[in-house]
Design a protein around this motif. Sequence first.
Motif, PDB file in Angstrom:
ATOM      1  N   LEU A 134       0.828  -1.206   0.000  1.00 46.93           N
ATOM      2  CA  LEU A 134       0.000   0.000   0.000  1.00 46.93           C
ATOM      3  C   LEU A 134       0.863   1.256   0.000  1.00 46.93           C
ATOM      4  CD1 LEU A 134      -3.083  -0.288   2.416  1.00 46.93           C
ATOM      5  CD2 LEU A 134      -3.075   0.295  -0.011  1.00 46.93           C
ATOM      6  N   THR A 135       1.871   1.263   0.874  1.00 42.78           N
ATOM      7  CA  THR A 135       2.756   2.426   0.994  1.00 42.78           C
ATOM      8  C   THR A 135       3.486   2.711  -0.308  1.00 42.78           C
ATOM      9  OG1 THR A 135       3.091   1.885   3.337  1.00 42.78           O
ATOM     10  CG2 THR A 135       4.652   3.428   2.336  1.00 42.78           C
ATOM     11  N   ASP A 136       3.879   1.666  -1.002  1.00 45.53           N
ATOM     12  CA  ASP A 136       4.648   1.823  -2.241  1.00 45.53           C
ATOM     13  C   ASP A 136       3.769   2.057  -3.466  1.00 45.53           C
ATOM     14  OD1 ASP A 136       6.915   1.414  -0.739  1.00 45.53           O
ATOM     15  OD2 ASP A 136       7.092  -0.714  -1.257  1.00 45.53           O
ATOM     16  N   SER A 137       2.462   2.011  -3.295  1.00 47.03           N
ATOM     17  CA  SER A 137       1.545   2.122  -4.433  1.00 47.03           C
ATOM     18  C   SER A 137       1.206   3.585  -4.713  1.00 47.03           C
ATOM     19  CB  SER A 137       0.253   1.345  -4.137  1.00 47.03           C
ATOM     20  OG  SER A 137      -0.526   2.048  -3.166  1.00 47.03           O
ATOM     21  N   ASP A 138       0.410   3.799  -5.757  1.00 45.58           N
ATOM     22  CA  ASP A 138      -0.087   5.137  -6.066  1.00 45.58           C
ATOM     23  C   ASP A 138      -1.520   5.324  -5.583  1.00 45.58           C
ATOM     24  OD1 ASP A 138      -1.373   3.450  -7.804  1.00 45.58           O
ATOM     25  OD2 ASP A 138      -0.943   4.594  -9.627  1.00 45.58           O
ATOM     26  N   ILE A 139      -1.954   4.466  -4.662  1.00 44.86           N
ATOM     27  CA  ILE A 139      -3.326   4.518  -4.158  1.00 44.86           C
ATOM     28  C   ILE A 139      -3.471   5.648  -3.145  1.00 44.86           C
ATOM     29  CG2 ILE A 139      -5.088   3.225  -2.884  1.00 44.86           C
ATOM     30  CD1 ILE A 139      -3.962   0.669  -4.121  1.00 44.86           C
ATOM     31  N   GLN A 140      -4.644   6.262  -3.116  1.00 41.16           N
ATOM     32  CA  GLN A 140      -4.886   7.373  -2.208  1.00 41.16           C
ATOM     33  C   GLN A 140      -6.363   7.439  -1.832  1.00 41.16           C
ATOM     34  OE1 GLN A 140      -3.866  10.925  -4.402  1.00 41.16           O
ATOM     35  NE2 GLN A 140      -5.708  10.830  -5.656  1.00 41.16           N
ATOM     36  N   VAL A 156     -19.163   7.911   3.319  1.00 38.02           N
ATOM     37  CA  VAL A 156     -19.419   6.732   2.501  1.00 38.02           C
ATOM     38  C   VAL A 156     -18.109   6.435   1.777  1.00 38.02           C
ATOM     39  CG1 VAL A 156     -20.690   5.811   0.524  1.00 38.02           C
ATOM     40  CG2 VAL A 156     -21.861   7.260   2.204  1.00 38.02           C
ATOM     41  N   ILE A 157     -17.709   5.172   1.741  1.00 37.37           N
ATOM     42  CA  ILE A 157     -16.423   4.805   1.148  1.00 37.37           C
ATOM     43  C   ILE A 157     -16.671   4.024  -0.141  1.00 37.37           C
ATOM     44  CG2 ILE A 157     -14.250   3.554   1.490  1.00 37.37           C
ATOM     45  CD1 ILE A 157     -14.651   4.049   4.521  1.00 37.37           C
ATOM     46  N   THR A 158     -16.066   4.498  -1.228  1.00 39.12           N
ATOM     47  CA  THR A 158     -16.216   3.839  -2.518  1.00 39.12           C
ATOM     48  C   THR A 158     -14.859   3.802  -3.212  1.00 39.12           C
ATOM     49  OG1 THR A 158     -17.494   3.823  -4.599  1.00 39.12           O
ATOM     50  CG2 THR A 158     -16.821   5.974  -3.742  1.00 39.12           C
ATOM     51  N   PHE A 159     -14.826   3.384  -4.467  1.00 32.22           N
ATOM     52  CA  PHE A 159     -13.567   3.287  -5.199  1.00 32.22           C
ATOM     53  C   PHE A 159     -13.807   3.596  -6.664  1.00 32.22           C
ATOM     54  CE2 PHE A 159     -15.541  -0.867  -5.094  1.00 32.22           C
ATOM     55  CZ  PHE A 159     -15.414  -1.351  -6.384  1.00 32.22           C
ATOM     56  N   ASP A 160     -12.761   3.994  -7.337  1.00 32.29           N
ATOM     57  CA  ASP A 160     -12.832   4.313  -8.759  1.00 32.29           C
ATOM     58  C   ASP A 160     -12.957   3.011  -9.545  1.00 32.29           C
ATOM     59  OD1 ASP A 160     -12.563   5.252 -11.324  1.00 32.29           O
ATOM     60  OD2 ASP A 160     -10.518   6.029 -11.077  1.00 32.29           O
ATOM     61  N   PRO A 161     -14.051   2.821 -10.294  1.00 30.53           N
ATOM     62  CA  PRO A 161     -14.180   1.594 -11.090  1.00 30.53           C
ATOM     63  C   PRO A 161     -13.216   1.565 -12.272  1.00 30.53           C
ATOM     64  CG  PRO A 161     -16.011   3.071 -11.524  1.00 30.53           C
ATOM     65  CD  PRO A 161     -15.237   3.678 -10.399  1.00 30.53           C
ATOM     66  N   GLU A 162     -12.583   2.712 -12.572  1.00 27.89           N
ATOM     67  CA  GLU A 162     -11.560   2.829 -13.627  1.00 27.89           C
ATOM     68  C   GLU A 162     -12.072   2.439 -15.012  1.00 27.89           C
ATOM     69  OE1 GLU A 162      -7.307   2.374 -11.716  1.00 27.89           O
ATOM     70  OE2 GLU A 162      -8.431   0.531 -11.335  1.00 27.89           O
ATOM     71  N   ASP A 163     -13.371   2.627 -15.214  1.00 29.41           N
ATOM     72  CA  ASP A 163     -13.932   2.335 -16.537  1.00 29.41           C
ATOM     73  C   ASP A 163     -14.742   3.504 -17.072  1.00 29.41           C
ATOM     74  OD1 ASP A 163     -16.123   2.255 -14.880  1.00 29.41           O
ATOM     75  OD2 ASP A 163     -16.720   0.188 -15.353  1.00 29.41           O
ATOM     76  N   GLY A 164     -14.609   4.668 -16.422  1.00 35.92           N
ATOM     77  CA  GLY A 164     -15.339   5.843 -16.870  1.00 35.92           C
ATOM     78  C   GLY A 164     -16.752   5.948 -16.357  1.00 35.92           C
ATOM     79  N   ILE A 201     -11.463   5.774  -3.150  1.00 33.08           N
ATOM     80  CA  ILE A 201     -10.138   5.172  -3.256  1.00 33.08           C
ATOM     81  C   ILE A 201      -9.780   5.152  -4.742  1.00 33.08           C
ATOM     82  CG2 ILE A 201      -8.683   3.211  -2.669  1.00 33.08           C
ATOM     83  CD1 ILE A 201     -10.045   4.722  -0.291  1.00 33.08           C
ATOM     84  N   ASN A 202      -8.788   5.964  -5.107  1.00 31.43           N
ATOM     85  CA  ASN A 202      -8.373   6.017  -6.507  1.00 31.43           C
ATOM     86  C   ASN A 202      -6.862   6.085  -6.600  1.00 31.43           C
ATOM     87  OD1 ASN A 202      -7.691   8.690  -5.968  1.00 31.43           O
ATOM     88  ND2 ASN A 202      -9.273   9.588  -7.267  1.00 31.43           N
ATOM     89  N   ARG A 203      -6.354   6.431  -7.750  1.00 33.20           N
ATOM     90  CA  ARG A 203      -4.903   6.444  -7.958  1.00 33.20           C
ATOM     91  C   ARG A 203      -4.421   7.872  -8.167  1.00 33.20           C
ATOM     92  NH1 ARG A 203      -3.452   1.240  -8.261  1.00 33.20           N
ATOM     93  NH2 ARG A 203      -5.032  -0.240  -8.963  1.00 33.20           N
ATOM     94  N   ASN A 204      -3.279   8.179  -7.575  1.00 26.93           N
ATOM     95  CA  ASN A 204      -2.735   9.521  -7.667  1.00 26.93           C
ATOM     96  C   ASN A 204      -2.120   9.753  -9.039  1.00 26.93           C
ATOM     97  OD1 ASN A 204      -0.261  11.488  -7.355  1.00 26.93           O
ATOM     98  ND2 ASN A 204      -1.693  11.977  -5.721  1.00 26.93           N
ATOM     99  N   SER A 205      -2.350  10.944  -9.600  1.00 27.97           N
ATOM    100  CA  SER A 205      -1.792  11.270 -10.913  1.00 27.97           C
ATOM    101  C   SER A 205      -1.044  12.592 -10.946  1.00 27.97           C
ATOM    102  CB  SER A 205      -2.917  11.309 -11.961  1.00 27.97           C
ATOM    103  OG  SER A 205      -3.859  12.316 -11.637  1.00 27.97           O
ATOM    104  N   ASP A 206      -1.054  13.349  -9.831  1.00 29.01           N
ATOM    105  CA  ASP A 206      -0.450  14.675  -9.888  1.00 29.01           C
ATOM    106  C   ASP A 206       0.637  14.932  -8.858  1.00 29.01           C
ATOM    107  OD1 ASP A 206      -1.880  14.993  -7.529  1.00 29.01           O
ATOM    108  OD2 ASP A 206      -3.371  16.334  -8.366  1.00 29.01           O
TER     109      ASP A 206
END
Length: 403
Positions: A134-140, A156-164, A201-206
Amino acid sequence: MKFKIIILASVAVMSVAGSCEILDNDPDKHLKDEDPVYVSLDEVASVLSNIPLGVGQLNEVYDAVSSSSGNGYDEEYTMRDLFTSPGAGVGDVPVKGGVTYDKPLKDLIADYLRAKPQVKSGDAVDPDRFMKALTDSDIQIYWPYSENWDGAQMPVITFDPEDGAEANIGYRLVADAEGRRRVEEIVVDEELAASHPVWVINRNSDAGYTTLEMLRKEDPEWGDGGGNVVVRPRAQGQPTKGKVSYRSLMLKEFTMKRNYDSWFAGGSEFFVKTGAVEDFYASTEAEMRLYSPTVTDFLVVVKRDQVGRTIPFNAILVSEWTDQVDQCAFMITEDDGGTITQWICSALVRVESRSYGIEISIPCNSRDDIVWRGQLSRKWLEANSNMTGHFGDVDLVFEVIEY
């Protein structure tokens, strides 16, 4: 005889050593065979929804996303910061141990994983390896509209389905009359996130880029540390090589007309890039070869709720624009990653009443959305200084500053 005995003894020792030698042609078998731990976004959402979150942990996440936002990034709290510097936002100077919280979120995660190491059904994962992954990932944790939080409501806790997709399942904590909590699944969309706290819960890009706000903070001479202008123009009264006309080009305001990408992925990261030949005073073609174009590259992160809102940009794009420069190259992209590619363009200059195009290479990513790109002429910029111009899905206000 003595000399011969020694020789025989030595030969005997060598013979014994040789007979005991074992050649190992497979050194990999001595390495610990551990497959890398893959952590999915839905797993992290499930873990966070099952730990006993309290107001203390909510304050920690709020501190982090607020700090990230203040540094010009999205409302985000990376797993790296969560485990190594609790409460720190993107752009903060890392502090070992982070802010002191009574029970930081990382401790609740560790307690949960160690009490229930079966993170994935039928697939036992070592808790320490899971947390390191987790620490080494780009998850945030991304908390859109966090400024609306009342300081008490549970997320409420959700996550990016990464499919738009624009909706996904989420986990809501519900307490019964006796105070016992349970988790129920609901459908989460952006409308809910705007009215109720939602952690995505998604992935960092910036995080790997430097925003305008960070540039201002890093150099105290830019607007007294956090002020307006990035990259100062030449000070008044400074020599201009005997020429009487000297200008700087500033981008004053930036307005995004629509959000890009799914809301689960966060706001929009725009790169504003300008290619020009600065301080150009060539009088011959030979002198022209002494000049090389420069490229400015600024990042501005526009949050979801800032669509249609004017954002002060206040950055100098071309600091030394002379009368001999007729055009600059200008491009705006919205970051979507991919491989590095180049936009080959040109800036137009004049030498002895003849016009020349100087080739410029401006980097961009292969999957970026090209919001606008083309040439801006000096005459157009002067005629439209401090007026709103439309460039694809953004509105811009330029200012030509004369010295």
